[in-house]
Design an enzyme around this catalytic site. Structure first.
Site, PDB file in Angstrom:
ATOM      1  N   HIS A 144       0.931  -0.759  -0.059  1.00 42.17           N
ATOM      2  CA  HIS A 144       0.069   0.071  -0.232  1.00 42.17           C
ATOM      3  C   HIS A 144       0.463   1.299   0.326  1.00 42.17           C
ATOM      4  CE1 HIS A 144      -3.238  -2.700   0.838  1.00 42.17           C
ATOM      5  NE2 HIS A 144      -2.582  -3.235   2.451  1.00 42.17           N
ATOM      6  N   ARG A 148     -14.171  -8.789   6.443  1.00 42.61           N
ATOM      7  CA  ARG A 148     -14.492  -7.661   6.674  1.00 42.61           C
ATOM      8  C   ARG A 148     -15.771  -6.541   5.721  1.00 42.61           C
ATOM      9  NH1 ARG A 148      -9.271  -7.010   8.825  1.00 42.61           N
ATOM     10  NH2 ARG A 148      -9.582  -4.954   7.998  1.00 42.61           N
ATOM     11  N   HIS A 164      -1.169 -12.272   4.782  1.00 39.60           N
ATOM     12  CA  HIS A 164      -0.853 -12.684   5.613  1.00 39.60           C
ATOM     13  C   HIS A 164      -0.654 -14.139   6.351  1.00 39.60           C
ATOM     14  CE1 HIS A 164      -0.260  -7.774   6.101  1.00 39.60           C
ATOM     15  NE2 HIS A 164      -1.586  -7.947   5.696  1.00 39.60           N
ATOM     16  N   ASP A 195       4.391  -4.408   2.598  1.00 39.03           N
ATOM     17  CA  ASP A 195       2.877  -4.085   2.906  1.00 39.03           C
ATOM     18  C   ASP A 195       2.917  -2.672   3.195  1.00 39.03           C
ATOM     19  OD1 ASP A 195       0.471  -3.804   4.211  1.00 39.03           O
ATOM     20  OD2 ASP A 195       0.779  -5.451   5.519  1.00 39.03           O
TER      21      ASP A 195
HETATM   22 ZN   LIG Z   1      -2.208  -4.921   3.325  1.00 35.29          ZN
END
Ligand SMILES: [Zn+2]
Length: 456
Positions: free
Chosen positions: A76, A223, A283, A334
């Site tokens: 990101h 989520r 992850h 990340d």
């Molecule tokens: Zn991420």
């Protein structure tokens, strides 16, 4: 055509010496270990360009150890602005997320471009030749699309092109604050309203002229994507496209998923046709034995991000168990708390040592494969990540005489267990030299861009 003589190089799964590599445009056309020095007698003078064969040929000698291109499978870009600023005080992933949202709220296409370009330049200087950008910051602060609904995605594509790194833009579906609750606050910038409108926007994304880019897709997480939208999402995925998803980074995410759906996040994804050999589970930290089996049977990639997982207090994933079940390890930086592929590689082994109180779970060669060929494959670049004929011409050279690497043997163990990003001296991506050792200029640019974002 051009030629490089590599003092030491990782070729065919071992370090070989005086490797002559010839290029035609962006591709490797020949790889000759032991250099054929008779033909190259002119190479006696290091670091000089010369014409060993015929007019027009040139040969450059690269001292040190040259590796294939490294792939950063989870990024990101904008999180780079958080480094050093969120490592204060106590908290959890969830309190960190509030700080991350504060940066997300400040960006527009222009500042996003500048920050991503400086961040990608840091990646290039660390030896990364491809990045998988997990992109969810799509819209204006109130959730209204920009005039170009892909203004932010196009800013990322331009940033990668201008920094000299290949990109797979993983455009991300995000619809919910959590298991069906409406998006709120800065999350409105992420939310397309439905899988259908997301798909319409993504289909208008175009790789820019001059950019070496692929468009992939991601679902943010179980989520943020309700189960019915997961099903719709799976229908939109083109054959062979890279598909990424955050999976079980947090224990709370698992508990909430079981409460909402009665199954683990991995089982939910499996039941909605989401798992396959081009799926990357990012992850994959808190998995049951059945989750491990499902990911392994699907031959899915497991994109570990050890330096971020460490920074956020996520936990230690079961990397070896996943690999043995059939998954393929890849590595991402990340949140960019650290951008250093060498640290990510060794962290996988070091973390397993801490968790198991035993050493030697991963060989250096396996970790190099995760960071190079396997990582590239997970981003859709099956033709990158090896110094071999027909592959994209990516060459990453590290210094073997730095304070970190000196006296360490100069083989794959040096790369994985001793080197750091600061040891990278030369990087080529697709036949173009994109970095020649000036780490300071990369730092100045980051300092300037991030300073402006926080004071704007
Ligand atoms: Zn991420």
């Amino acid at each position: 055509m051009s030629a490089y003589l590599l003092e030491h190089a990782w070729v065919d799964g071992r370090v070989q010496h005086d490797v002559l590599v010839e290029l035609e445009g962006s591709r490797i056309t020949s790889v000759t270990p032991d250099g054929d020095l008779m033909r190259l007698s002119g190479v006696a003078t290091p670091d000089k360009r010369m014409n060993p064969r015929s007019a027009g040929d040139s040969c450059t000698r690269l001292r040190g150890l040259t590796l294939p291109g490294l792939a950063n499978t989870h990024s990101h870009a904008f999180h780079r602005a958080l480094r050093g600023r969120t490592q204060t005080d106590r908290g959890t992933f969830w309190t960190w997320r509030e700080q991350m949202y504060a940066v997300a709220g400040r960006l527009d296409p222009e500042t996003y471009y500048a920050l991503a370009k400086a961040t990608y330049a840091e990646m290039v200087a660390a030896g990364y030749t491809s990045v998988g950008e997990f992109h969810y910051l799509h819209h204006q602060p109130d959730g209204t699309p920009y005039d170009d609904p892909n203004a932010m995605g196009h800013a990322l594509l331009a940033a990668a092109r201008d920094a000299g790194i290949r990109i797979t833009l993983l455009d991300t579906l995000y619809l919910s604050s959590g298991f069906g609750a409406a998006s709120e606050g800065v999350q409105r910038r992420f939310d397309d309203g439905s899988a259908e409108t997301w798909q319409e926007r993504v289909s208008a994304l175009s790789p820019l002229t001059g950019a070496d880019a692929l468009i992939g897709v991601a679902a943010h997480s179980v989520r943020a994507v309700p189960a019915d939208a997961l099903k719709a999402f799976a229908r939109y995925v083109a054959d062979g496209a890279a598909v990424h998803v955050h999976l079980s980074e947090q224990v709370k995410e698992n508990a909430d998923c079981v409460a909402a759906h009665g199954v683990t996040p991995t089982r939910l994804l499996a039941d909605h046709g989401f798992l396959g050999p081009m799926t990357s589970a990012v992850h994959a930290t808190h998995l049951t034995d059945e989750d491990v089996r499902l990911l392994g049977e699907a031959r899915a990639f497991a994109s570990f991000c050890p330096t971020t997982e460490r920074d956020l207090g996520d936990g230690i994933g079961r990397a070896r168990a996943l690999q043995e079940a059939g998954s393929v390890l890849t590595l991402g930086s990340d949140s960019h708390a650290i951008i250093d592929a060498f640290e990510e590689m060794r962290a996988v082994e070091m973390d397993e040592r801490l968790a198991s109180q035993a050493r030697g779970h991963w060989s250096a060669a396996e970790l190099l494969a995760a960071a190079t060929a396997d990582g590239h494959r997970s981003l859709g670049f099956a033709d990158a990540g090896a110094i071999a004929v027909g592959q994209r011409a990516d060459l990453v050279t590290i210094d073997l005489a730095s304070p970190r690497t000196a006296g360490t043997g100069g083989d794959e163990h040096t790369a994985v267990f001793a080197a750091g990003a600061a040891d990278v001296t030369h990087v080529m991506v697709d036949g173009k030299v994109v970095f020649e050792g000036d780490h300071a200029v990369v730092g100045r640019s980051l300092d300037d861009v991030i300073g402006r974002i926080w004071t704007s």
